[in-house]
Design a protein around this motif. Structure first.
Motif, short mmCIF file in Angstrom:
data_model
loop_
_atom_site.label_atom_id
_atom_site.label_comp_id
_atom_site.label_asym_id
_atom_site.label_seq_id
_atom_site.Cartn_x
_atom_site.Cartn_y
_atom_site.Cartn_z
N THR A 1 0.83 -1.20 0.00
CA THR A 1 0.00 0.00 0.00
C THR A 1 0.87 1.25 0.00
O THR A 1 1.89 1.32 0.68
CB THR A 1 -0.93 0.02 1.22
OG1 THR A 1 -0.15 -0.12 2.41
CG2 THR A 1 -1.93 -1.11 1.14
N SER A 2 0.44 2.23 -0.78
CA SER A 2 1.18 3.48 -0.89
C SER A 2 0.20 4.64 -0.91
O SER A 2 -0.75 4.64 -1.70
CB SER A 2 2.02 3.48 -2.17
OG SER A 2 2.71 4.71 -2.31
N ALA A 3 0.42 5.60 -0.03
CA ALA A 3 -0.52 6.72 0.09
C ALA A 3 -0.12 7.91 -0.75
O ALA A 3 -0.86 8.87 -0.87
CB ALA A 3 -0.62 7.15 1.56
N ARG A 4 1.08 7.87 -1.35
CA ARG A 4 1.52 9.05 -2.09
C ARG A 4 2.27 8.64 -3.35
O ARG A 4 2.75 7.51 -3.47
CB ARG A 4 2.43 9.91 -1.21
CG ARG A 4 3.68 9.20 -0.69
CD ARG A 4 4.39 10.07 0.33
NE ARG A 4 5.66 9.53 0.76
CZ ARG A 4 5.79 8.64 1.72
NH1 ARG A 4 4.73 8.15 2.34
NH2 ARG A 4 7.00 8.22 2.08
N LYS B 1 -7.28 -9.27 -8.43
CA LYS B 1 -6.00 -9.96 -8.69
C LYS B 1 -5.65 -10.89 -7.54
O LYS B 1 -5.21 -12.03 -7.76
CB LYS B 1 -4.88 -8.93 -8.91
CG LYS B 1 -3.53 -9.56 -9.18
CD LYS B 1 -2.54 -8.56 -9.72
CE LYS B 1 -2.81 -8.23 -11.17
NZ LYS B 1 -2.59 -9.39 -12.08
N VAL B 2 -5.86 -10.44 -6.33
CA VAL B 2 -5.57 -11.28 -5.16
C VAL B 2 -6.42 -12.55 -5.19
O VAL B 2 -5.91 -13.66 -4.99
CB VAL B 2 -5.80 -10.49 -3.86
CG1 VAL B 2 -5.81 -11.42 -2.66
CG2 VAL B 2 -4.74 -9.43 -3.68
N LEU B 3 -7.71 -12.41 -5.45
CA LEU B 3 -8.60 -13.56 -5.44
C LEU B 3 -8.30 -14.52 -6.59
O LEU B 3 -8.50 -15.73 -6.47
CB LEU B 3 -10.05 -13.10 -5.51
CG LEU B 3 -10.55 -12.37 -4.25
CD1 LEU B 3 -11.92 -11.76 -4.50
CD2 LEU B 3 -10.60 -13.31 -3.06
N ILE C 1 -5.40 3.65 -2.22
CA ILE C 1 -6.81 3.92 -1.95
C ILE C 1 -7.09 5.37 -2.35
O ILE C 1 -6.51 6.30 -1.78
CB ILE C 1 -7.14 3.70 -0.46
CG1 ILE C 1 -6.87 2.24 -0.08
CG2 ILE C 1 -8.59 4.06 -0.17
CD1 ILE C 1 -6.98 1.96 1.40
N PRO C 2 -7.96 5.60 -3.34
CA PRO C 2 -8.17 6.96 -3.86
C PRO C 2 -9.06 7.80 -2.95
O PRO C 2 -10.26 7.97 -3.20
CB PRO C 2 -8.83 6.70 -5.23
CG PRO C 2 -9.56 5.42 -5.04
CD PRO C 2 -8.74 4.59 -4.09
N THR C 3 -8.49 8.33 -1.91
CA THR C 3 -9.23 9.14 -0.95
C THR C 3 -9.42 10.56 -1.49
O THR C 3 -8.88 10.94 -2.52
CB THR C 3 -8.47 9.20 0.38
OG1 THR C 3 -7.13 9.67 0.13
CG2 THR C 3 -8.40 7.83 1.03
N ASN C 4 -10.18 11.34 -0.75
CA ASN C 4 -10.40 12.75 -1.07
C ASN C 4 -9.05 13.47 -1.15
O ASN C 4 -8.31 13.49 -0.16
CB ASN C 4 -11.28 13.37 0.02
CG ASN C 4 -11.52 14.86 -0.19
OD1 ASN C 4 -11.06 15.45 -1.17
ND2 ASN C 4 -12.25 15.45 0.74
N LEU D 1 -2.49 -0.27 -8.56
CA LEU D 1 -3.86 -0.77 -8.59
C LEU D 1 -4.69 -0.07 -7.51
O LEU D 1 -4.18 0.27 -6.45
CB LEU D 1 -3.90 -2.28 -8.31
CG LEU D 1 -3.15 -3.21 -9.27
CD1 LEU D 1 -3.18 -4.63 -8.72
CD2 LEU D 1 -3.74 -3.15 -10.66
N GLY D 2 -5.97 0.14 -7.80
CA GLY D 2 -6.91 0.56 -6.78
C GLY D 2 -7.42 -0.66 -6.02
O GLY D 2 -7.16 -1.80 -6.41
#
Length: 247
Positions: free
Chosen positions: A83-86, A103-105, A138-141, A95-96
């Motif tokens: 996970t990467s926030a920036r 992909k994981v599943l 994660i595409p947050t505000n 990936l979102g």
């Protein structure tokens, strides 16, 4: 869909500072049906505060595995998402949560899969991010993107559960990725990168005092290409031929 597919998925927390966050993550995981938690060098081992915030998920805490390094946590994994926030200066396949869950599943029936979350304040280092095949964002505000650790884990686990339920309701299986059968595990990849780096030092292609970004860019190249195990063996064979005495 194989109802035990979640057995191959592990949530990995790196260098978590607050035990309460570990407990909250355990609760977030259990509500969505995941149960395998790995802790990498936590500042403090889970304690009574972690158990309190885990609520009914103390079994997740009790079964959690603790290791010293991220390499140990993913050594047997055929797919790693970090996970990467920036945004980073060096782009990586991104990936979102929705595409990441798919992909994981698709790949979890083949081998263990790790989803890695970083430190509460600073996330994962560039070196840690480079141990993954994909980054998960994660595409947050954009005006207020603050997610705490448990929220981030909950978001990703929710996507996994929803896609699992959709597949079960439709009585369909997630199609396996086109060529997942023989992807190398994390330990094998690191052995390859170590072999490649040493060979490039030996040939003089990389100067130890000024290594630059060569290995970082090569990691990106091979992660993007994602060689199968047999292809990686060919590459190791090529490196071994270069390293033969007398050459």
């Amino acid at each position: 869909m194989d109802k035990n597919v979640f057995d191959a998925i592990r949530i990995v927390l790196v260098n978590t500072s607050h035990t309460g966050n570990i407990g909250s993550v355990a609760r977030a995981m259990k509500t969505m049906g995941l149960k395998h938690l790995t802790l990498v060098d936590p500042v403090q081992a889970p304690d009574s505060h972690a158990s309190a915030l885990a609520a009914g998920a103390t079994d997740i805490l009790a079964a959690a595995t603790t290791v010293n390094t991220l390499q140990e946590a993913i050594a047997d994994c055929g797919l790693v998402l970090a996970t990467s926030a920036r945004n980073r200066t060096l782009d990586w396949p991104l990936l979102g949560p929705r595409k990441a869950a798919g992909k994981v599943l698709a790949e979890a029936p083949q081998y263990p899969v790790a989803i890695v979350f970083g430190r509460e304040n600073s996330g994962l280092t560039n070196e840690e991010l480079q141990l993954s095949q994909f980054h998960l964002h994660i595409p947050t505000n954009p005006d207020y993107g603050s997610l705490n650790l448990a929220m981030a884990v909950q978001t990703v686990c929710y996507e996994l559960r929803m896609q699992q339920l959709e597949a079960e309701n439709e009585q369909t299986l997630y199609p396996a990725a086109e060529d997942t059968a023989n992807y190398p595990r994390g330990k094998e990849l690191e052995l390859f990168y170590g072999h490649l780096e040493q060979t490039l030092y030996d040939t003089g292609f990389i100067v130890k005092k000024h290594p630059g970004q060569v290995m970082t860019k090569l990691r990106r190249l091979f992660n993007r290409a994602r060689p199968e195990e047999s292809e990686l063996n060919i590459l190791r064979g090529i490196l071994a031929s270069i390293n033969k005495p007398g050459r």
